[in-house]
Design an enzyme around this catalytic site. Structure first.
Site, PDB file in Angstrom:
ATOM      1  CE1 TYR A  50      -9.281  -3.400   0.086  1.00  0.00           C
ATOM      2  CE2 TYR A  50      -8.530  -1.149  -0.840  1.00  0.00           C
ATOM      3  CZ  TYR A  50      -8.400  -2.578  -0.136  1.00  0.00           C
ATOM      4  OH  TYR A  50      -7.049  -2.604   0.312  1.00  0.00           O
ATOM      5  CG  HIS A  97      -5.532  -6.553  -0.180  1.00  0.00           C
ATOM      6  ND1 HIS A  97      -6.607  -6.766   0.541  1.00  0.00           N
ATOM      7  CD2 HIS A  97      -5.626  -7.368  -1.153  1.00  0.00           C
ATOM      8  CE1 HIS A  97      -7.419  -7.568  -0.051  1.00  0.00           C
ATOM      9  NE2 HIS A  97      -6.902  -7.916  -1.014  1.00  0.00           N
ATOM     10  CD  GLU A 118      -8.464  -9.527  -3.422  1.00  0.00           C
ATOM     11  OE1 GLU A 118      -9.305  -9.151  -2.754  1.00  0.00           O
ATOM     12  OE2 GLU A 118      -7.517  -9.869  -3.316  1.00  0.00           O
ATOM     13  CG  ASN A 134      -3.978  -2.512   6.532  1.00  0.00           C
ATOM     14  OD1 ASN A 134      -3.592  -2.185   5.312  1.00  0.00           O
ATOM     15  ND2 ASN A 134      -4.750  -3.472   6.964  1.00  0.00           N
ATOM     16  CE  LYS A 170      -3.868  -2.452   2.151  1.00  0.00           C
ATOM     17  NZ  LYS A 170      -5.125  -2.338   3.137  1.00  0.00           N
TER      18      LYS A 170
HETATM   19  P1  CMP Z   1      -7.437  -4.881   3.546  1.00  0.00           P
HETATM   20  O1  CMP Z   1      -6.728  -6.167   3.738  1.00  0.00           O
HETATM   21  O2  CMP Z   1      -6.716  -4.223   2.288  1.00  0.00           O
HETATM   22  O3  CMP Z   1      -8.733  -5.062   3.444  1.00  0.00           O
HETATM   23  C1  CMP Z   1      -9.798  -4.143   3.712  1.00  0.00           C
HETATM   24  C2  CMP Z   1      -8.973  -2.712   4.048  1.00  0.00           C
HETATM   25  O4  CMP Z   1      -9.992  -1.715   4.737  1.00  0.00           O
HETATM   26  C3  CMP Z   1      -8.057  -3.272   5.291  1.00  0.00           C
HETATM   27  O5  CMP Z   1      -7.123  -3.925   4.686  1.00  0.00           O
HETATM   28  C4  CMP Z   1      -7.703  -1.851   5.794  1.00  0.00           C
HETATM   29  O6  CMP Z   1      -6.676  -0.997   4.986  1.00  0.00           O
HETATM   30  C5  CMP Z   1      -9.201  -1.183   5.768  1.00  0.00           C
HETATM   31  N1  CMP Z   1     -10.129  -1.482   6.974  1.00  0.00           N
HETATM   32  C6  CMP Z   1     -10.265  -2.543   7.529  1.00  0.00           C
HETATM   33  N2  CMP Z   1     -11.028  -2.146   8.713  1.00  0.00           N
HETATM   34  C7  CMP Z   1     -11.020  -0.917   8.835  1.00  0.00           C
HETATM   35  C8  CMP Z   1     -11.302   0.042  10.030  1.00  0.00           C
HETATM   36  N3  CMP Z   1     -12.113  -0.311  11.117  1.00  0.00           N
HETATM   37  N4  CMP Z   1     -10.997   1.321   9.494  1.00  0.00           N
HETATM   38  C9  CMP Z   1     -10.192   1.779   8.674  1.00  0.00           C
HETATM   39  N5  CMP Z   1      -9.913   0.775   7.647  1.00  0.00           N
HETATM   40  C10 CMP Z   1     -10.232  -0.224   7.828  1.00  0.00           C
END
Ligand code: CMP
Length: 139
Positions: free
Chosen positions: A50, A116, A127, A113, A10
């Site tokens: 998403y 993904h 995906e 984070n 990311k």
């Molecule tokens: P990802 O594995 O890419 O899948 C969905 C994404 O949404 C997740 O990682 C985070 O980047 C984001 N995400 C999931 N839960 C939350 C949350 N509670 N608040 C903000 N972002 C979130």
């Protein structure tokens, strides 16, 4: 079984200059990078990727974040690749991520984070095909 999974490094992790560090963790786990490229997502591309989260309260900020800078998208292959990649990524929320995981090392918060990874074979196929065509998957 040998599986393929889809990975995104990311924008926050790309900005930290840790693409190589994350690839090293991936390769040391035994997963093979069968395709990879650096991209800049548009807002529409992020929203499409998403779409399953479109009703979630974090959808808008998540899509803004994902197109805030370049990402690295990859296809990873290996034994139990989907579960293995989820294990080395660590928990979605870095506060819950185990020591040594990619998110523990490089995530800033639950949204930024670092990485993904697909959660199931069906989503992995969708995906992968969202970002790569068959000719780009060279095994
Ligand atoms: P990802 O594995 O890419 O899948 C969905 C994404 O949404 C997740 O990682 C985070 O980047 C984001 N995400 C999931 N839960 C939350 C949350 N509670 N608040 C903000 N972002 C979130």
């Amino acid at each position: 079984a040998i599986e393929r999974t889809f990975s995104i490094i990311k924008p926050n992790a790309v900005a930290k200059n840790v693409i190589g560090s994350i690839f090293k963790i991936i390769e040391e786990s035994g997963l093979k990078i069968v395709a990879t490229k650096k991209i800049q997502m548009t807002k529409a591309q992020a929203e499409g990727f998403y779409a399953v989260h479109s009703e979630r309260p974090f959808f808008g900020t998540l899509c803004d974040f994902m197109c805030s800078g370049p990402c690295v998208v990859s296809v990873l292959e290996g034994e139990n690749a989907i579960a293995k990649y989820r294990e080395i990524m660590g928990a979605t929320n870095p506060a819950d991520a185990a020591e040594g995981t990619i998110r523990k090392l490089y995530a800033d918060d639950i949204e930024a984070n670092a990485v993904h990874g697909s959660d199931a074979p069906e989503t992995a196929a969708v995906e992968i095909s969202y970002f790569f065509n068959a000719l780009e998957l060279v095994g």
